[in-house]
Design an enzyme around this catalytic site. Structure first.
Site, PDB file in Angstrom:
ATOM      1  N   ALA A   1     -24.530 -40.597  46.008  1.00 27.15           N
ATOM      2  CA  ALA A   1     -24.388 -40.015  44.670  1.00 27.15           C
ATOM      3  C   ALA A   1     -25.434 -38.919  44.477  1.00 27.15           C
ATOM      4  O   ALA A   1     -25.138 -37.825  43.982  1.00 27.15           O
ATOM      5  CB  ALA A   1     -24.557 -41.100  43.603  1.00 27.15           C
ATOM      6  N   ASP A   2     -26.619 -39.222  44.897  1.00 26.24           N
ATOM      7  CA  ASP A   2     -27.738 -38.298  44.782  1.00 26.24           C
ATOM      8  C   ASP A   2     -27.458 -36.996  45.539  1.00 26.24           C
ATOM      9  O   ASP A   2     -27.744 -35.906  45.055  1.00 26.24           O
ATOM     10  CB  ASP A   2     -28.942 -39.016  45.395  1.00 26.24           C
ATOM     11  CG  ASP A   2     -30.226 -38.555  44.771  1.00 26.24           C
ATOM     12  OD1 ASP A   2     -30.168 -37.939  43.690  1.00 26.24           O
ATOM     13  OD2 ASP A   2     -31.266 -38.813  45.372  1.00 26.24           O
TER      14      ASP A   2
ATOM     15  N   GLU B   1     -38.616 -37.839  37.843  1.00 23.39           N
ATOM     16  CA  GLU B   1     -39.069 -38.595  38.990  1.00 23.39           C
ATOM     17  C   GLU B   1     -40.279 -37.912  39.645  1.00 23.39           C
ATOM     18  O   GLU B   1     -41.081 -38.563  40.299  1.00 23.39           O
ATOM     19  CB  GLU B   1     -37.891 -38.752  39.947  1.00 23.39           C
ATOM     20  CG  GLU B   1     -38.139 -39.581  41.171  1.00 23.39           C
ATOM     21  CD  GLU B   1     -38.311 -38.713  42.387  1.00 23.39           C
ATOM     22  OE1 GLU B   1     -38.670 -39.277  43.422  1.00 23.39           O
ATOM     23  OE2 GLU B   1     -38.105 -37.495  42.292  1.00 23.39           O
TER      24      GLU B   1
ATOM     25  N   HIS C   1     -33.979 -40.612  40.353  1.00 23.04           N
ATOM     26  CA  HIS C   1     -33.858 -39.533  41.312  1.00 23.04           C
ATOM     27  C   HIS C   1     -32.673 -38.643  40.967  1.00 23.04           C
ATOM     28  O   HIS C   1     -32.793 -37.419  40.876  1.00 23.04           O
ATOM     29  CB  HIS C   1     -33.629 -40.191  42.686  1.00 23.04           C
ATOM     30  CG  HIS C   1     -34.322 -39.500  43.796  1.00 23.04           C
ATOM     31  ND1 HIS C   1     -33.641 -38.701  44.676  1.00 23.04           N
ATOM     32  CD2 HIS C   1     -35.610 -39.496  44.188  1.00 23.04           C
ATOM     33  CE1 HIS C   1     -34.489 -38.238  45.571  1.00 23.04           C
ATOM     34  NE2 HIS C   1     -35.698 -38.700  45.298  1.00 23.04           N
TER      35      HIS C   1
ATOM     36  N   HIS D   1     -27.386 -43.513  47.177  1.00 19.42           N
ATOM     37  CA  HIS D   1     -27.933 -42.365  47.901  1.00 19.42           C
ATOM     38  C   HIS D   1     -26.931 -41.234  48.046  1.00 19.42           C
ATOM     39  O   HIS D   1     -27.280 -40.062  47.907  1.00 19.42           O
ATOM     40  CB  HIS D   1     -28.462 -42.812  49.266  1.00 19.42           C
ATOM     41  CG  HIS D   1     -29.612 -43.754  49.140  1.00 19.42           C
ATOM     42  ND1 HIS D   1     -30.779 -43.390  48.507  1.00 19.42           N
ATOM     43  CD2 HIS D   1     -29.776 -45.051  49.520  1.00 19.42           C
ATOM     44  CE1 HIS D   1     -31.629 -44.416  48.509  1.00 19.42           C
ATOM     45  NE2 HIS D   1     -31.031 -45.435  49.123  1.00 19.42           N
TER      46      HIS D   1
END
Lengths: 594, 350
Positions: free
Chosen positions: B296-297, B10, B319, B294
């Site tokens: 999860a990130d 990314e 990401h 989000h």
């Protein structure tokens, strides 16, 4: 202070404008030096209150809102009456740019559209600002302020009064955000020929700086100064100043330094030495320094003058007096920026500009093996011959006034000629009789003497008449005690010291009125240059030669010369003493016989 | 020295932040090149410099000066020392991203610090933007991320002093973090029963009319009870701002979706974009997904530091994949995403 609107603002970089001036090279900043922005507060563009101000493009705030442009310090210039706007701008910058220190400067114009006034105010700011280009980069924000102010900032940057690049901000094209865009323009990388012509007037000022202290009406001297100014601003190469003693070489070297310093082309010190004063062993260590213990008496490290001039300007007067070893070392220091201090095992770096002075014919010295040819080639790239005062008779009057003014400034009382006295002095000074053999030093000494003898601040005809007699006597006797004393010392421009010295001499003359002057000496043998001798040595040598020429043998001469001291010696060897004395001046019994 | 190619995957600032966080936690220095090489403005931006400086500040060390636009960075961490720090981000940049950078190191007892038995507290004041597009807004950290961290054993308290929006910034949040010896493994494979849901419109220094239109549009799209919609005019904001926060709190997880009001974008369009994200989550959740994109990130770093964990989520974003690659440079731990259904992926750490 009025200024243009955002819309007009874009006009500044409109295509038509760009076609008139070659497109500037825009630079991307990737420097670890701190970025300092200098800019005017925009009383129109930066004015906005309430939360809605964040929707407006305010150039001074916006330039601190770019995520890739880190402004470490922002010097904001404004008129005191805009304090309220400035306060808001400062607070908002603190919020959007905690990395930025904002410093306020009041700058007052009655009419922000008056070129002279605005230029003067901004120039004063620039001159007073402690620029530090080694640690900081500067960007001049030219988007705010009147057109006049913008042009003035441009001029000051181009002329390097502000050693920076230009920062131009503009609102976003469709008004989609309040941050807008910016461009950094490095004028050194672009050619602004048309605008450059506007600087002509600016340059006049630099020229007058070189002349300051040496008033001139002489067209040829004017032309010389202009050439020097161009070289001083454009080149870091060595310069060679030639001309008779007292023509102002040391003074001119200092002026070149001051000019370069003002334009921030030099960061170090001005270091000056007369090579004739450092002959022998001391020369090496004085110039190049030494390491503690490198010879007897070297109690501690001494950096030397070349190191002291690092980043600055070194003036070596009478460079022809340098010994061979020093010449070789100096050449290396010029070419490699490196030299070896006495006793050191590692070379030292120093980046200095050299100005050399000489009144000798160095070409002849090269031909006769006294001066290195390669060193001469290195230093006479830019050679300027400063004419003696006699060649500049039209400059004597302004210089006379300058010397009087300088005396008054140095703390003495103001002294003036009465009209008759002035006319009489000038008539003599510009006449054929006046040789001005020591040039400005003669004039300076003459003025100091006259002011010492003046009464109640007036120089009368009587004082002038006496002075004319003194000058006549001096010039009639090459190397007489009058005035010679000054020549063999380091050229101090400190007028106080010079004045003291001359006053002492004047007092001595008064006291010695009854002493008869010695007979005029015989011509000196070849190889003895009276210009390079202390008056003390010269007087003695002249007497010794006189006696030698009247004597049949060296022993006769020795006996005559050492008549008193020989009686105290067990084994007087007068001939040997005399021979050794002559050798100090490069003479022999045969050569003095001429 | 770990070498990281900043242009990988990314290619954004997240690689830098993850690298800084894990470098501090593990004591391993790294060298990063091609930083943000793929971006329109490549290299380090001011907010990244602030993150680097913050990392140096909490490890009590100092690096060579770095310029904006630099494409390379070498970071050598000192020893993490809990304490009180204030970090101010310029350009209304995200204060939450700075917190994200230093949080893992302050959460876990690392290196030599273990000798002292007493828990070690840090108080961080983060200033700048608290509600930025492209960054987790404060509400997400407070009500979605922090509760999961607490379940892993973390001791963390978050308070919003005042919000900060682009472009004025000026927001401030407070984080109290206590170091714990170990983070626990956590399994998020069930979201549990719905506890609460709400759609919140935050409005600062803008016409109330904008908020009312957004509420109206939200009500039209979400068939939620009337009392779940709230229009909140924020006091103390330093500049204009408008955020939509759509929140669904379940027993084990809270999903928060945000939308940002922008100049030139209608209130209705802002709502529409946010609702699209809500729908995507709902579709995945219906098939068994628990954790939204989000969250999860954000979970990968703490789970990797805990030495294990798993969750069911939506299709991993680029990401997340890049983040996993960066983590594996510092920690010898597998991170696998396995597809379970059309919109459901199983992420297993360790």
């Amino acid at each position: 202070m009025a200024e243009k609107t955002g819309k007009q603002n874009r006009h500044w970089k409109s295509p038509s404008h760009r076609s008139a001036v070659p497109a500037p090279k825009e630079t991307r900043r990737a420097s670890t030096k701190k970025l300092v922005v200098i800019g005017l507060l925009g009383p129109q563009l930066d004015r906005s209150t309430g939360p809605d101000r964040w929707n407006m493009w305010r150039p001074s705030v916006a330039l601190c809102q770019h995520e890739e442009l880190l402004v470490s310090r922002f010097e904001v210039l404004y008129q005191q009456r805009f304090e309220k706007i400035a306060t808001q701008v400062r607070a908002d910058i603190a919020q959007v740019s905690p990395e930025t220190t904002v410093r306020s400067h009041y700058i007052e114009f009655v009419d922000p559209w008056d070129f002279e006034e605005v230029y003067g105010a901004l120039l004063d700011f620039a001159r007073g600002y402690p620029f530090s280009p080694e640690t900081e980069d500067y960007a001049v924000h030219i988007t705010t302020g009147t057109h006049v102010a913008q042009i003035c900032l441009f001029l000051l940057t181009e002329a390097r009064y502000i050693p920076g690049i230009l920062l131009q901000t503009s609102p976003s094209l469709r008004g989609e955000d309040s941050v807008g865009t910016y461009s950094l323009i490095d004028l050194d990388l672009s050619r602004y020929d048309r605008l450059a012509t506007r600087f002509h007037q600016e340059k006049e000022e630099s020229v007058s700086l070189l002349k300051s202290g040496i008033s001139t009406r002489s067209a040829s001297f004017n032309a010389l100064i202009e050439q020097m100014e161009r070289v001083a601003l454009a080149s870091r190469d060595p310069m060679l100043l030639t001309g008779p003693t007292g023509a102002g070489k040391s003074h001119m070297a200092r002026k070149v330094y001051e000019l370069r310093k003002q334009k921030r082309l030099v960061t170090g010190e001005f270091v000056s030495i007369n090579c004739a004063t450092i002959r022998g062993d001391a020369a090496m260590s004085t110039l190049f320094g030494h390491i503690k213990g490198s010879f007897t008496g070297a109690m501690r490290d001494r950096p030397g003058l070349l190191k002291a001039a690092d980043g600055g300007l070194l003036f070596l007067d009478e460079i022809g007096e340098l010994g061979c070893d020093e010449q070789a070392m100096l050449l290396r220091a010029l070419e490699e920026r490196l030299f070896l201090p006495l006793g050191a095992d590692r070379e030292v770096a120093s980046n200095f500009q050299l100005i050399a002075g000489t009144n000798r014919d160095l070409q002849r010295d090269v031909a006769e093996g006294r001066f290195r040819e390669d060193l001469l080639a290195r230093i006479d790239l830019w050679t300027f011959r400063l004419p003696g005062l006699r060649e500049r008779a039209e400059d004597i009057e302004p210089n006379l006034d300058f010397e009087l003014e300088k005396l008054a400034r140095a703390g003495g009382d103001r002294v003036a000629f009465n009209k008759e006295a002035r006319d009489r002095y000038l008539a003599f000074a510009t006449g054929r009789e006046a040789t001005w053999s020591a040039n400005f030093r003669d004039l300076n000494a003459s003025v100091v003497r006259m002011s010492t003898f003046s009464r109640a601040g007036r120089i009368t005809v009587e004082v002038v008449d006496q002075e004319i007699e003194r000058l006549r006597a001096k010039w009639a006797v090459p190397g007489s005690t009058l005035g010679r004393g000054a020549e063999c010392q380091d050229e101090g421009t400190d007028s106080g010291r010079t004045a003291e010295r001359v006053q002492a001499e004047a007092a001595e003359i008064v006291a010695s009125q009854t002493v008869t002057r010695p007979d005029l000496p015989l011509p000196l043998p070849d190889g003895v240059d009276p210009e390079n001798l202390d008056s003390f040595d010269l007087a003695q040598l002249q007497h010794v030669i006189h006696v030698c020429r009247q004597s049949r043998t060296i022993s006769d001469a020795g006996r005559a010369l050492f008549a008193i001291s020989r009686t105290r010696r067990r084994q007087p060897n007068d001939a040997d003493r005399l021979r050794k004395y002559l050798i100090r001046f490069g003479l022999s019994w045969e050569s003095v016989q001429g | 020295m770990i070498h990281i190619d900043g242009s990988a995957g990314e290619g954004g600032g997240q690689i830098l932040r993850t690298a800084l966080a894990l470098s501090m936690c593990t004591g391993q220095p790294f060298r990063m090149s091609n930083i943000r090489a793929g971006r329109k403005k490549p290299g380090l931006m001011r907010q990244h410099l602030t993150a680097v400086q913050a990392a140096y500040a909490i490890t009590g060390s100092q690096g060579a000066p770095v310029a904006t636009g630099a494409l390379e960075l070498e970071f050598v961490p000192g020893v993490v020392a809990p304490g009180n720090h204030t970090f101010a981000v310029g350009t209304a940049g995200s204060a939450t991203l700075v917190l994200q950078t230093v949080l893992p190191a302050l959460l876990m007892v690392t290196q030599a610090a273990g000798a002292d038995e007493s828990p070690m507290e840090s108080t961080l004041v983060c200033q700048g933007g608290t509600h930025n597009p492209f960054a987790p807004p404060f509400d997400f950290l407070e009500r979605s991320f922090a509760p999961v961290l607490r379940r892993m054993g973390a001791k963390i308290g978050l308070t919003l002093t005042r919000p900060g929006f682009y472009p004025a910034g000026g927001g401030e949040m407070l984080a109290r973090i206590t170091q714990v010896p170990k983070l626990k493994h956590l399994s998020l494979v069930e979201k549990g029963a719905l506890v609460r849901r709400r759609a919140l419109v935050l409005l600062a220094c803008l016409s109330r009319n904008i908020g009312e239109r957004e509420i109206h549009a939200l009500q039209a799209k979400l068939s939620w009870p009337k009392d779940t919609f709230e229009l909140k005019e924020v006091a103390g904001a330093t500049g204009p701002g408008n955020v939509i926060i759509i929140e669904q709190e379940f027993e084990h997880v809270t999903e928060i979706v945000t939308g940002f009001g922008e100049r030139g974008v209608s209130a209705e369009r802002v709502v529409e974009l946010a609702i699209e994200k809500v729908r995507r989550y709902e579709v995945a959740a219906a098939a068994g997904a628990v954790v939204g994109e989000h969250l999860a990130d954000q979970l990968l770093v703490p789970m990797a530091l805990a030495g294990g964990g798993e969750f069911l989520t939506m299709r991993p974003s680029r990401h997340s994949v890049t983040n996993a690659d960066t983590i594996r440079k510092f920690l010898d731990i597998p991170i696998r995403f396995t597809q379970r259904a059309e919109d459901v992926w199983h992420c297993v750490v360790g």
